[in-house]
Design a protein around this motif. Structure first.
Motif, short mmCIF file in Angstrom:
data_model
loop_
_atom_site.label_atom_id
_atom_site.label_comp_id
_atom_site.label_asym_id
_atom_site.label_seq_id
_atom_site.Cartn_x
_atom_site.Cartn_y
_atom_site.Cartn_z
N ALA A 1 -4.53 12.22 -9.82
CA ALA A 1 -3.60 11.82 -8.77
C ALA A 1 -4.01 12.42 -7.42
CB ALA A 1 -2.18 12.24 -9.13
N THR A 2 -4.51 13.65 -7.44
CA THR A 2 -4.97 14.26 -6.20
C THR A 2 -6.17 13.52 -5.63
OG1 THR A 2 -4.20 16.41 -6.99
CG2 THR A 2 -5.77 16.43 -5.18
N LEU A 3 -7.09 13.13 -6.48
CA LEU A 3 -8.25 12.37 -6.04
C LEU A 3 -7.84 11.00 -5.50
CD1 LEU A 3 -11.34 12.27 -5.84
CD2 LEU A 3 -11.37 11.30 -8.14
N ALA A 4 -6.89 10.36 -6.17
CA ALA A 4 -6.41 9.06 -5.71
C ALA A 4 -5.71 9.18 -4.36
CB ALA A 4 -5.46 8.45 -6.75
N LEU A 5 -4.95 10.25 -4.16
CA LEU A 5 -4.31 10.47 -2.86
C LEU A 5 -5.34 10.70 -1.76
CD1 LEU A 5 -1.22 12.71 -3.67
CD2 LEU A 5 -1.23 10.39 -2.77
N ALA A 6 -6.41 11.38 -2.09
CA ALA A 6 -7.47 11.60 -1.10
C ALA A 6 -8.15 10.30 -0.72
CB ALA A 6 -8.49 12.61 -1.62
N MET B 1 0.83 -1.19 0.00
CA MET B 1 0.00 0.00 0.00
C MET B 1 0.88 1.26 0.00
SD MET B 1 -3.05 0.78 -0.19
CE MET B 1 -4.55 1.38 0.45
N GLN B 2 1.99 1.19 0.73
CA GLN B 2 2.90 2.33 0.78
C GLN B 2 3.54 2.58 -0.59
OE1 GLN B 2 3.20 4.37 3.27
NE2 GLN B 2 4.79 5.62 2.37
N THR B 3 3.82 1.53 -1.33
CA THR B 3 4.40 1.68 -2.67
C THR B 3 3.42 2.37 -3.61
OG1 THR B 3 5.60 -0.37 -2.26
CG2 THR B 3 5.55 0.43 -4.51
N PHE B 4 2.15 2.00 -3.52
CA PHE B 4 1.12 2.62 -4.35
C PHE B 4 0.99 4.11 -4.01
CE2 PHE B 4 -3.47 3.42 -5.26
CZ PHE B 4 -3.38 3.30 -6.64
N PHE B 5 1.03 4.43 -2.73
CA PHE B 5 0.94 5.82 -2.28
C PHE B 5 2.13 6.62 -2.81
CE2 PHE B 5 1.61 9.21 0.85
CZ PHE B 5 0.36 9.79 0.86
N THR B 6 3.32 6.05 -2.73
CA THR B 6 4.52 6.73 -3.23
C THR B 6 4.45 6.93 -4.74
OG1 THR B 6 5.78 5.68 -1.45
CG2 THR B 6 7.04 6.63 -3.28
N LEU B 7 3.95 5.94 -5.45
CA LEU B 7 3.81 6.05 -6.91
C LEU B 7 2.85 7.17 -7.28
CD1 LEU B 7 4.46 4.79 -9.71
CD2 LEU B 7 2.40 3.43 -9.40
N ILE B 8 1.75 7.30 -6.56
CA ILE B 8 0.78 8.37 -6.84
C ILE B 8 1.41 9.73 -6.57
CG2 ILE B 8 -1.44 9.36 -6.17
CD1 ILE B 8 -2.38 6.53 -5.55
N VAL B 9 2.19 9.83 -5.49
CA VAL B 9 2.84 11.11 -5.17
C VAL B 9 3.83 11.49 -6.27
CG1 VAL B 9 4.40 12.25 -3.56
CG2 VAL B 9 2.48 10.94 -2.69
N VAL B 10 4.58 10.52 -6.78
CA VAL B 10 5.54 10.79 -7.85
C VAL B 10 4.81 11.25 -9.11
CG1 VAL B 10 7.20 9.68 -9.41
CG2 VAL B 10 7.33 9.28 -6.95
N VAL B 11 3.70 10.59 -9.44
CA VAL B 11 2.92 10.99 -10.62
C VAL B 11 2.38 12.41 -10.44
CG1 VAL B 11 0.77 10.52 -11.88
CG2 VAL B 11 2.33 8.67 -11.34
N GLN B 12 1.95 12.74 -9.25
CA GLN B 12 1.41 14.08 -9.00
C GLN B 12 2.49 15.15 -9.12
OE1 GLN B 12 -0.28 14.86 -5.13
NE2 GLN B 12 -1.69 16.34 -6.02
N VAL B 13 3.67 14.88 -8.59
CA VAL B 13 4.76 15.86 -8.67
C VAL B 13 5.21 16.05 -10.11
CG1 VAL B 13 7.16 16.28 -8.01
CG2 VAL B 13 5.52 15.53 -6.30
N VAL B 14 5.34 14.96 -10.85
CA VAL B 14 5.75 15.06 -12.26
C VAL B 14 4.71 15.82 -13.08
CG1 VAL B 14 6.18 13.70 -14.36
CG2 VAL B 14 7.25 13.05 -12.21
N GLY C 1 -5.37 8.11 1.13
CA GLY C 1 -5.04 8.72 2.41
C GLY C 1 -6.21 8.78 3.37
N GLY C 2 -7.42 8.68 2.88
CA GLY C 2 -8.60 8.71 3.72
C GLY C 2 -8.79 7.45 4.54
N LYS C 3 -8.08 6.39 4.18
CA LYS C 3 -8.20 5.14 4.90
C LYS C 3 -7.26 5.08 6.10
CE LYS C 3 -9.59 2.65 0.79
NZ LYS C 3 -9.26 1.61 -0.18
N ALA C 4 -6.52 6.13 6.36
CA ALA C 4 -5.58 6.14 7.49
C ALA C 4 -6.36 6.19 8.80
CB ALA C 4 -4.65 7.34 7.38
N LYS C 5 -5.88 5.45 9.77
CA LYS C 5 -6.53 5.39 11.07
C LYS C 5 -5.99 6.51 11.95
CE LYS C 5 -7.26 2.31 14.96
NZ LYS C 5 -6.88 1.03 15.55
N VAL C 6 -6.87 7.33 12.46
CA VAL C 6 -6.49 8.44 13.31
C VAL C 6 -6.79 8.04 14.75
CG1 VAL C 6 -6.89 10.86 13.85
CG2 VAL C 6 -6.98 10.09 11.48
N SER C 7 -5.75 8.04 15.58
CA SER C 7 -5.94 7.59 16.95
C SER C 7 -6.10 8.75 17.92
CB SER C 7 -4.77 6.72 17.38
OG SER C 7 -3.57 7.48 17.32
#
Length: 119
Positions: free
Chosen positions: A69-74, A1-14, A77-83
């Motif tokens: 890419a912004t929508l995919a990050l949202a 999951m972290q690899t997918f998140f990193t890939l989306i961030v790279v696509v967004q920056v490019v 990232g929305g599945k993160a557990k906030v404690s």
């Protein structure tokens, strides 16, 4: 999951860098008047009007990729557990001692004079 998140961030920056570059390459509306007086725009790589169409379409595609890419990050990232909040994770240091902690407990020995600090 972290690899997918990193890939989306790279696509967004490019795509963001592509948008910046493509917008800076485009001519403003005032540049068309200079082209009519022989500034050499008709002999360019894309022709007289080809560069504006190509750059406009490329900018639109880069913007669509950026928004996707912004929508995919949202979504990812929305599945993160906030404690808790940020302040919940701070270590407790230098906290003032409470009155209950400094008081002599009820089960203290009767001979407390030897434990007291002389004045």
């Amino acid at each position: 999951m972290q690899t997918f998140f990193t890939l989306i961030v790279v696509v967004q920056v490019v795509s963001a860098l592509a948008i910046i570059g493509l917008v800076l390459l485009q001519h403003g509306k005032g540049a068309d008047m200079g082209a009519s007086f022989g500034s050499g725009a008709s002999g360019s790589l894309f022709g007289a009007t080809g560069s504006s169409n190509f750059l406009s379409r490329s900018t639109g595609i880069a913007a669509a990729v950026f928004f996707s890419a912004t929508l995919a990050l949202a979504v990812v990232g929305g599945k993160a557990k906030v404690s808790g909040g940020v302040m919940d994770n701070l270590p407790v240091s230098g906290a003032p001692a409470s009155a209950a902690a400094t008081a002599v407990p009820a089960s203290a020995p009767a001979d407390t004079q030897s434990n007291q600090i002389p004045k």
